[in-house]
Motif scaffolding. Structure first.
Motif, PDB file in Angstrom:
ATOM      1  N   UNK A   1       0.827  -1.198   0.000  1.00 14.24           N
ATOM      2  CA  UNK A   1       0.000   0.000   0.000  1.00 14.24           C
ATOM      3  C   UNK A   1       0.866   1.255   0.000  1.00 14.24           C
ATOM      4  N   UNK A   2       1.683   1.416   1.042  1.00 15.72           N
ATOM      5  CA  UNK A   2       2.529   2.593   1.186  1.00 15.72           C
ATOM      6  C   UNK A   2       3.965   2.136   1.465  1.00 15.72           C
ATOM      7  N   UNK A   3       4.912   2.670   0.722  1.00 20.71           N
ATOM      8  CA  UNK A   3       6.334   2.373   0.937  1.00 20.71           C
ATOM      9  C   UNK A   3       6.956   3.545   1.690  1.00 20.71           C
ATOM     10  N   UNK A   4       7.510   3.270   2.880  1.00 16.42           N
ATOM     11  CA  UNK A   4       8.278   4.275   3.613  1.00 16.42           C
ATOM     12  C   UNK A   4       9.729   3.806   3.691  1.00 16.42           C
ATOM     13  N   UNK A   5       9.968   2.728   4.424  1.00 19.17           N
ATOM     14  CA  UNK A   5      11.321   2.148   4.467  1.00 19.17           C
ATOM     15  C   UNK A   5      11.421   0.944   3.536  1.00 19.17           C
ATOM     16  N   UNK A   6      10.278   0.392   3.141  1.00 18.83           N
ATOM     17  CA  UNK A   6      10.256  -0.768   2.258  1.00 18.83           C
ATOM     18  C   UNK A   6      10.409  -2.088   2.976  1.00 18.83           C
ATOM     19  N   UNK A   7      10.393  -2.085   4.294  1.00 19.33           N
ATOM     20  CA  UNK A   7      10.630  -3.301   5.071  1.00 19.33           C
ATOM     21  C   UNK A   7       9.668  -4.433   4.771  1.00 19.33           C
ATOM     22  N   UNK A   8       8.376  -4.157   4.749  1.00 18.71           N
ATOM     23  CA  UNK A   8       7.398  -5.219   4.490  1.00 18.71           C
ATOM     24  C   UNK A   8       7.489  -5.732   3.060  1.00 18.71           C
ATOM     25  N   UNK A   9       7.620  -4.819   2.108  1.00 14.28           N
ATOM     26  CA  UNK A   9       7.736  -5.242   0.708  1.00 14.28           C
ATOM     27  C   UNK A   9       8.987  -6.092   0.512  1.00 14.28           C
TER      28      UNK A   9
ATOM     29  N   UNK B   1      12.402   8.013   1.387  1.00  8.92           N
ATOM     30  CA  UNK B   1      13.387   9.084   1.270  1.00  8.92           C
ATOM     31  C   UNK B   1      14.023   8.995  -0.112  1.00  8.92           C
ATOM     32  N   UNK B   2      13.782   9.982  -0.962  1.00  3.60           N
ATOM     33  CA  UNK B   2      14.290   9.935  -2.342  1.00  3.60           C
ATOM     34  C   UNK B   2      15.811   9.987  -2.409  1.00  3.60           C
ATOM     35  N   UNK B   3      16.457  10.496  -1.361  1.00  9.50           N
ATOM     36  CA  UNK B   3      17.914  10.534  -1.366  1.00  9.50           C
ATOM     37  C   UNK B   3      18.512   9.165  -1.037  1.00  9.50           C
ATOM     38  N   UNK B   4      17.720   8.297  -0.433  1.00 11.64           N
ATOM     39  CA  UNK B   4      18.145   6.932  -0.104  1.00 11.64           C
ATOM     40  C   UNK B   4      16.987   5.978  -0.376  1.00 11.64           C
ATOM     41  N   UNK B   5      16.657   5.723  -1.651  1.00 15.46           N
ATOM     42  CA  UNK B   5      15.532   4.824  -1.948  1.00 15.46           C
ATOM     43  C   UNK B   5      15.759   3.443  -1.334  1.00 15.46           C
ATOM     44  N   UNK B   6      14.694   2.827  -0.847  1.00 15.08           N
ATOM     45  CA  UNK B   6      14.855   1.516  -0.222  1.00 15.08           C
ATOM     46  C   UNK B   6      15.247   0.443  -1.237  1.00 15.08           C
ATOM     47  N   UNK B   7      16.116  -0.456  -0.811  1.00 13.29           N
ATOM     48  CA  UNK B   7      16.501  -1.601  -1.639  1.00 13.29           C
ATOM     49  C   UNK B   7      15.437  -2.675  -1.432  1.00 13.29           C
ATOM     50  N   UNK B   8      14.588  -2.859  -2.434  1.00 13.02           N
ATOM     51  CA  UNK B   8      13.454  -3.774  -2.304  1.00 13.02           C
ATOM     52  C   UNK B   8      13.727  -5.154  -2.888  1.00 13.02           C
ATOM     53  N   UNK B   9      14.730  -5.269  -3.725  1.00 13.98           N
ATOM     54  CA  UNK B   9      15.003  -6.543  -4.382  1.00 13.98           C
ATOM     55  C   UNK B   9      14.233  -6.723  -5.676  1.00 13.98           C
TER      56      UNK B   9
END
Length: 193
Positions: free
Chosen positions: A114-122, A147-155
């Protein structure tokens, strides 16, 4: 649906909240998107599902979402993709496929959040898919507030209907906590059975 139309929908539905919030990631923010204010409308949810399926544009076998927050949206995307739908649930402090849900080796899987903040769940769902031998094709989300300066690494590549630059802080660095603002916790991560 473009970014401006998406913002209009969120605003018109009262989904953009201001205050002091604990996000599902544990971070604090002065803004919260109550996505269920838009997902309560089945026709609108179906449109979001179609938009996300179109944005990814890939042949998908399975759509997988983390529960609870992304289940409705994930189902709408699966419907648009004519794909099977599964969801991961929390077992202790980690996500797991339960209820007999499985990913077969080589199945092409779209992870819907639904919402990506840190990307942990995704990222956790991507890891579950990989551990089962599936192929995570992409992550699709209603909203990317990372955070656009540090996009989450989602795989897997991220496709979001809306990108919002919203501030969030570690709880120890939260200026709203320091100002004594009452903290609200409207998310679903800490729900108990």
């Amino acid at each position: 649906m473009n970014q401006a139309e998406m913002m209009e929908v969120l605003t018109d539905r009262g989904a953009l909240l201001k205050g002091h919030f604990r996000l599902s990631s544990g971070r604090h923010s002065d803004a919260f998107v109550q996505k269920f204010r838009v997902l309560e409308d089945p026709q609108l949810t179906r449109r979001f599902g179609e938009e996300l399926a179109s944005a990814v544009g890939a042949d998908i076998d399975v759509v997988a979402s983390p529960a609870v927050g992304a289940v409705v949206l994930g189902f709408a995307v699966a419907l648009a993709c004519s794909a099977r739908f599964v969801f991961a649930e929390r077992e202790a402090d980690r996500l797991a496929f339960r209820r007999g849900f499985e990913i077969a080796p080589q199945e092409r899987v779209l992870i819907v959040e639904d919402v990506i903040t840190t990307g942990g769940s995704a990222r956790s769902v991507v890891d579950l898919v990989k551990s089962a031998g599936g192929e995570p094709v992409a992550v699709a989300a209603l909203l990317d507030r990372s955070d656009s300066s540090e996009p989450p690494a989602l795989g897997a590549p991220l496709h979001a209907l809306l990108r919002l630059e919203l501030q969030s802080w570690d709880p120890d660095d939260c200026p709203l906590c320091n100002a004594g603002e009452p903290l609200q916790d409207p998310g679903s991560r800490r729900l108990t059975r």
